[in-house]
Design a protein around this motif. Structure first.
Motif, PDB file in Angstrom:
ATOM      1  N   THR A  19      -1.528   1.260 -12.322  1.00 40.73           N
ATOM      2  CA  THR A  19      -0.643   1.731 -11.262  1.00 40.73           C
ATOM      3  C   THR A  19      -1.073   3.124 -10.830  1.00 40.73           C
ATOM      4  O   THR A  19      -1.388   3.966 -11.665  1.00 40.73           O
ATOM      5  N   VAL A  20      -1.066   3.348  -9.533  1.00 40.71           N
ATOM      6  CA  VAL A  20      -1.294   4.679  -8.974  1.00 40.71           C
ATOM      7  C   VAL A  20       0.014   5.086  -8.297  1.00 40.71           C
ATOM      8  O   VAL A  20       0.524   4.365  -7.439  1.00 40.71           O
ATOM      9  N   THR A  21       0.563   6.223  -8.709  1.00 43.82           N
ATOM     10  CA  THR A  21       1.820   6.719  -8.153  1.00 43.82           C
ATOM     11  C   THR A  21       1.585   8.072  -7.503  1.00 43.82           C
ATOM     12  O   THR A  21       0.964   8.948  -8.097  1.00 43.82           O
ATOM     13  N   PHE A  22       2.081   8.233  -6.285  1.00 42.32           N
ATOM     14  CA  PHE A  22       1.993   9.489  -5.548  1.00 42.32           C
ATOM     15  C   PHE A  22       3.358  10.166  -5.580  1.00 42.32           C
ATOM     16  O   PHE A  22       4.365   9.538  -5.255  1.00 42.32           O
ATOM     17  N   TYR A  23       3.379  11.429  -5.989  1.00 40.30           N
ATOM     18  CA  TYR A  23       4.605  12.234  -6.015  1.00 40.30           C
ATOM     19  C   TYR A  23       4.479  13.368  -5.009  1.00 40.30           C
ATOM     20  O   TYR A  23       3.428  13.998  -4.915  1.00 40.30           O
ATOM     21  N   GLY A  24       5.543  13.625  -4.297  1.00 40.00           N
ATOM     22  CA  GLY A  24       5.607  14.768  -3.396  1.00 40.00           C
ATOM     23  C   GLY A  24       6.730  15.673  -3.839  1.00 40.00           C
ATOM     24  O   GLY A  24       7.887  15.249  -3.875  1.00 40.00           O
ATOM     25  N   ASP A  25       6.386  16.878  -4.262  1.00 33.27           N
ATOM     26  CA  ASP A  25       7.376  17.843  -4.732  1.00 33.27           C
ATOM     27  C   ASP A  25       8.279  17.253  -5.825  1.00 33.27           C
ATOM     28  O   ASP A  25       9.487  17.446  -5.848  1.00 33.27           O
ATOM     29  N   GLY A  26       7.664  16.476  -6.726  1.00 31.46           N
ATOM     30  CA  GLY A  26       8.382  15.929  -7.874  1.00 31.46           C
ATOM     31  C   GLY A  26       9.076  14.594  -7.646  1.00 31.46           C
ATOM     32  O   GLY A  26       9.617  14.012  -8.577  1.00 31.46           O
ATOM     33  N   GLU A  27       9.075  14.083  -6.426  1.00 34.63           N
ATOM     34  CA  GLU A  27       9.723  12.808  -6.104  1.00 34.63           C
ATOM     35  C   GLU A  27       8.664  11.742  -5.812  1.00 34.63           C
ATOM     36  O   GLU A  27       7.648  12.038  -5.188  1.00 34.63           O
ATOM     37  N   VAL A  28       8.919  10.513  -6.247  1.00 36.57           N
ATOM     38  CA  VAL A  28       7.987   9.426  -5.958  1.00 36.57           C
ATOM     39  C   VAL A  28       7.965   9.169  -4.452  1.00 36.57           C
ATOM     40  O   VAL A  28       9.007   8.958  -3.838  1.00 36.57           O
ATOM     41  N   ILE A  29       6.772   9.208  -3.884  1.00 35.99           N
ATOM     42  CA  ILE A  29       6.592   8.896  -2.462  1.00 35.99           C
ATOM     43  C   ILE A  29       6.229   7.419  -2.317  1.00 35.99           C
ATOM     44  O   ILE A  29       6.758   6.718  -1.474  1.00 35.99           O
ATOM     45  N   ASN A  30       5.277   6.984  -3.155  1.00 37.47           N
ATOM     46  CA  ASN A  30       4.814   5.605  -3.091  1.00 37.47           C
ATOM     47  C   ASN A  30       4.091   5.260  -4.382  1.00 37.47           C
ATOM     48  O   ASN A  30       3.547   6.147  -5.033  1.00 37.47           O
ATOM     49  N   ALA A  31       4.075   3.979  -4.742  1.00 35.37           N
ATOM     50  CA  ALA A  31       3.368   3.518  -5.938  1.00 35.37           C
ATOM     51  C   ALA A  31       2.669   2.210  -5.615  1.00 35.37           C
ATOM     52  O   ALA A  31       3.184   1.393  -4.844  1.00 35.37           O
ATOM     53  N   PHE A  32       1.505   2.038  -6.189  1.00 38.69           N
ATOM     54  CA  PHE A  32       0.706   0.840  -5.982  1.00 38.69           C
ATOM     55  C   PHE A  32       0.413   0.230  -7.340  1.00 38.69           C
ATOM     56  O   PHE A  32      -0.284   0.810  -8.156  1.00 38.69           O
ATOM     57  N   ASP A  33       0.991  -0.945  -7.591  1.00 41.03           N
ATOM     58  CA  ASP A  33       0.909  -1.628  -8.882  1.00 41.03           C
ATOM     59  C   ASP A  33      -0.107  -2.764  -8.828  1.00 41.03           C
ATOM     60  O   ASP A  33      -0.493  -3.225  -7.761  1.00 41.03           O
ATOM     61  N   GLY A  34      -0.459  -3.224 -10.012  1.00 37.55           N
ATOM     62  CA  GLY A  34      -1.252  -4.436 -10.119  1.00 37.55           C
ATOM     63  C   GLY A  34      -2.738  -4.277  -9.860  1.00 37.55           C
ATOM     64  O   GLY A  34      -3.419  -5.261  -9.597  1.00 37.55           O
ATOM     65  N   LEU A  35      -3.249  -3.041  -9.908  1.00 36.57           N
ATOM     66  CA  LEU A  35      -4.683  -2.853  -9.730  1.00 36.57           C
ATOM     67  C   LEU A  35      -5.402  -3.419 -10.945  1.00 36.57           C
ATOM     68  O   LEU A  35      -5.015  -3.164 -12.079  1.00 36.57           O
ATOM     69  N   LYS A  36      -6.464  -4.189 -10.707  1.00 37.30           N
ATOM     70  CA  LYS A  36      -7.201  -4.831 -11.784  1.00 37.30           C
ATOM     71  C   LYS A  36      -8.688  -4.577 -11.610  1.00 37.30           C
ATOM     72  O   LYS A  36      -9.174  -4.422 -10.493  1.00 37.30           O
ATOM     73  N   GLY A  37      -9.385  -4.572 -12.730  1.00 36.94           N
ATOM     74  CA  GLY A  37     -10.827  -4.432 -12.696  1.00 36.94           C
ATOM     75  C   GLY A  37     -11.453  -5.569 -11.901  1.00 36.94           C
ATOM     76  O   GLY A  37     -11.037  -6.720 -12.009  1.00 36.94           O
ATOM     77  N   GLY A  38     -12.432  -5.248 -11.075  1.00 34.62           N
ATOM     78  CA  GLY A  38     -13.109  -6.252 -10.271  1.00 34.62           C
ATOM     79  C   GLY A  38     -12.489  -6.490  -8.908  1.00 34.62           C
ATOM     80  O   GLY A  38     -13.106  -7.113  -8.047  1.00 34.62           O
ATOM     81  N   ASP A  39     -11.269  -6.012  -8.670  1.00 38.66           N
ATOM     82  CA  ASP A  39     -10.631  -6.153  -7.355  1.00 38.66           C
ATOM     83  C   ASP A  39     -11.242  -5.160  -6.374  1.00 38.66           C
ATOM     84  O   ASP A  39     -11.732  -4.102  -6.756  1.00 38.66           O
ATOM     85  N   HIS A  40     -11.173  -5.486  -5.101  1.00 39.34           N
ATOM     86  CA  HIS A  40     -11.590  -4.556  -4.063  1.00 39.34           C
ATOM     87  C   HIS A  40     -10.577  -3.421  -3.975  1.00 39.34           C
ATOM     88  O   HIS A  40      -9.399  -3.596  -4.295  1.00 39.34           O
TER      89      HIS A  40
END
Length: 76
Positions: A19-40
């Motif tokens: 998972t890659v999570t982006f925080y802005g000033d301590g608050e979650v802005i967006n998160a991207f789950d399910g990244l796997k090896g071999g995926d684009h």
């Protein structure tokens, strides 16, 4: 901000999900789950308008891997 998020080529055989999570000033802005090896890489768009401090967090549910944010671009 636009970017690509995904796994480094050295992690193409990684078994876990990440998972890659982006925080802005301590608050979650967006998160991207399910990244796997071999995926684009996944093209993402994150609204950072008014953000003074941007934090990017990488989390794995199993093992180690190289997760990256590539080609970040800020637009005004």
């Amino acid at each position: 901000m636009t970017a690509l998020v995904g796994m480094d080529d050295e992690s193409k055989n990684a078994k876990g999900e990440y998972t890659v999570t982006f925080y802005g000033d301590g608050e979650v802005i967006n998160a991207f789950d399910g990244l796997k090896g071999g995926d684009h890489a996944l093209p993402v768009e994150v609204n950072v308008e008014g953000v003074l401090k941007l934090k990017i967090e990488f989390r794995a549910n199993d093992g180690d891997a190289y997760v990256l944010v590539a080609e970040p671009k800020l637009f005004q």
